[in-house]
Design an enzyme around this catalytic site. Structure first.
Site, PDB file in Angstrom:
ATOM      1  N   ASP A  57      19.729   7.083 -27.965  1.00 25.78           N
ATOM      2  CA  ASP A  57      18.449   7.777 -28.183  1.00 25.78           C
ATOM      3  C   ASP A  57      18.534   9.228 -27.737  1.00 25.78           C
ATOM      4  OD1 ASP A  57      18.659   6.671 -25.518  1.00 25.78           O
ATOM      5  OD2 ASP A  57      16.585   7.260 -25.183  1.00 25.78           O
ATOM      6  N   GLU A  92      17.219   5.381 -22.852  1.00 26.36           N
ATOM      7  CA  GLU A  92      17.567   6.051 -21.591  1.00 26.36           C
ATOM      8  C   GLU A  92      16.634   7.227 -21.353  1.00 26.36           C
ATOM      9  OE1 GLU A  92      19.365   8.765 -18.741  1.00 26.36           O
ATOM     10  OE2 GLU A  92      18.875   9.208 -20.828  1.00 26.36           O
TER      11      GLU A  92
HETATM   12 ZN   LIG Z   1      21.582  11.072 -21.342  1.00 25.31          ZN
END
Ligand SMILES: [Zn+2]
Length: 478
Positions: A90, A153
């Site tokens: 992501d 994350e």
């Molecule tokens: Zn990162």
């Protein structure tokens, strides 16, 4: 013994490495709740990115698994022990001002420019190519290797939380999602709300103030616990002092202190604005906290009883107290440095709550239970209580652990540079592994362009990192 020239092997696959990285970067893998569904909890873009990397690994003959779209992994090798390489697919929103389109992955001056190039999609492809090289080399392995791909994350780390609920925790591993040489220790991170309700104030039955100059009606500063606030605003009701007099006092104060701000009169109230300097909350001493600086001025006035207690509390415990000194929780650790305290949010309402939101980062040699007990006792004296909003315990791998020493040796062999190890106040993905460190991809001296416009990875660095990761995977798993 076999010696592989890992860099040479990567060079042979350079074109494929670059075009695969570009292809991956062209997927806009941004959190998108509007397209979330079963199997794609963070939306279609991230789902597509996860499919992309799993497909790459599958084609290379690895065993892949999709864990509900929260995360996925690809495995090869054999043995009971497991080496983990954890990265994420992501990205953060691209923002404005790019000189080449953020999802075009154009090559400009030897760099691939795209959102996610350095954080963390370039390094994810580097890890995949590294793993492929090790696998294709046919060198014998005594352990299994697993590439783990997280998907949020950049938001809540729900990916790794969900993943490790059902999947095996690697024996040891690294994440290519920070800096070279190697980050082995990270402070504990605590976000706290420190609160005094109106009832709790009244419950103390403090005497009312004698002829106050003004009543503090409200005060607000900051929005995030991990940032030093650069703005603060207070509203006062003039009482013993006139509005003009209050304004003059504030202006004189600004003049003397060199602080920036302004005062104005509105509907019979006096509004005070203070400006500070915002920096990251991990090093609050480098900024200027507009909130506590404004309260420091209020300390020069006689205020109503509640504001008086609020101001004195702030002055004593939080004003320029970046290390928790007056709270009795300051602590310096040889390896990990000091406990730091950031007052990120302040809110005060005369008839409502008085609250602070603090970000406290502490080294591993000071247990949370120890400092939080002292903290609780100190703030109770002014009828404040605290609540933990978020807490991550300190993370540290012994510097003599083979994970650390092996990666240090690999780094030095590949770069010719010394591999000092780093302790930080922030958090890397490495802490989601029980025995995990952050290992690259940003080389020393390179500007950190993660989360910024025109994010890029240098193609030379992508190649070098891939070679380092290949040797690292091999040495850890052999
Ligand atoms: Zn990162």
């Amino acid at each position: 013994m076999t010696t592989m020239n890992w860099l040479q092997e990567v060079e042979k696959r350079k074109d494929d490495l670059i075009s695969t990285t570009q292809g991956f970067l062209r997927i806009k893998s941004l959190l998108d709740p509007s397209t979330a569904r079963e199997g794609a909890p963070f939306g279609e873009g991230i789902r597509e990115a996860l499919d992309f990397v799993l497909e790459q690994c599958k084609q290379a003959g690895m065993t892949v698994k999709d864990v509900g779209g929260y995360a996925g992994h690809a495995e090869f090798g054999q043995g009971s022990e497991l080496i983990g390489v954890l990265s994420h697919v992501d990205v953060v929103p691209e923002g404005d001002g790019w000189t080449s389109p953020p999802y075009a992955a154009e090559i400009v001056d030897g760099k691939i420019v795209a959102r996610g190039a350095i954080d963390d999609k370039g390094p994810t492809i580097a890890a995949i190519f590294a793993a492929k090289l090790v696998k294709e080399s046919g060198l014998p392995l005594s352990k299994r290797v697993r590439l783990i791909f997280g998907t949020d994350e950049e938001s809540g780390w729900q990916c790794v939380k969900t993943y490790f609920e059902t999947e095996e925790m690697p024996t040891m591993g690294f994440t290519p999602d920070a800096d070279f040489p190697l980050i082995y220790a990270e402070k504990g991170l605590t976000d706290l709300t420190v609160l005094q309700t109106h009832e709790a104030f009244l419950g103390q039955q403090l005497p009312s103030a004698d002829s106050p100059a003004a009543q503090l009606l409200e005060l607000a500063s900051g929005r995030r616990m991990n940032m030093v606030p650069d703005k603060a605003e207070a509203r006062l009701l003039p009482m013993g002092m006139g509005a003009e007099e209050l304004i003059q006092a504030y202006e004189a104060y600004l003049n003397d202190s060199g602080m920036k701000g302004k005062a104005e009169c509105s509907n019979g109230h006096v509004l005070l604005h203070m400006e500070g300097v915002s920096v990251h909350g991990m090093d609050p001493g480098k900024g200027v906290n507009a909130g506590t600086e404004l309260i420091h001025f209020l300390g020069t006035l006689t205020l109503d009883a509640r504001a008086d207690q609020f101001v004195r509390f702030t002055e004593q415990y939080l004003y320029r107290q970046h290390y928790g000194e007056a709270l009795g929780i300051s602590h310096h650790d040889e390896e990990m440095g000091p406990l730091t305290l950031n007052t990120g949010v302040i809110q005060y309402e005369a008839d409502g709550d008085a609250l602070f939101q603090l970000n406290i980062r502490y080294p591993h040699s000071l247990p949370f239970e120890k400092w939080s007990a002292i903290f609780k006792e100190r703030i109770a004296q002014a009828a404040f209580v605290f609540e933990v909003v978020e807490h991550l315990r300190p993370h540290r791998v012994d510097p003599n652990h083979p994970l650390v020493t092996t990666l240090q040796r690999v780094y030095t062999e590949q770069t010719g540079l010394e591999a000092g190890i780093i302790a930080i106040g922030g958090a890397t993905y490495g802490r989601s592994l029980d025995v995990g460190v952050a290992f690259g991809p940003l080389f020393p001296g390179r500007p950190d362009c993660a989360h910024q416009r025109d994010e890029y990875i240098l193609i030379d660095d992508l190649i070098k990192a891939t070679a380092i990761y290949a040797q690292a995977i091999y040495e850890l798993a052999k």
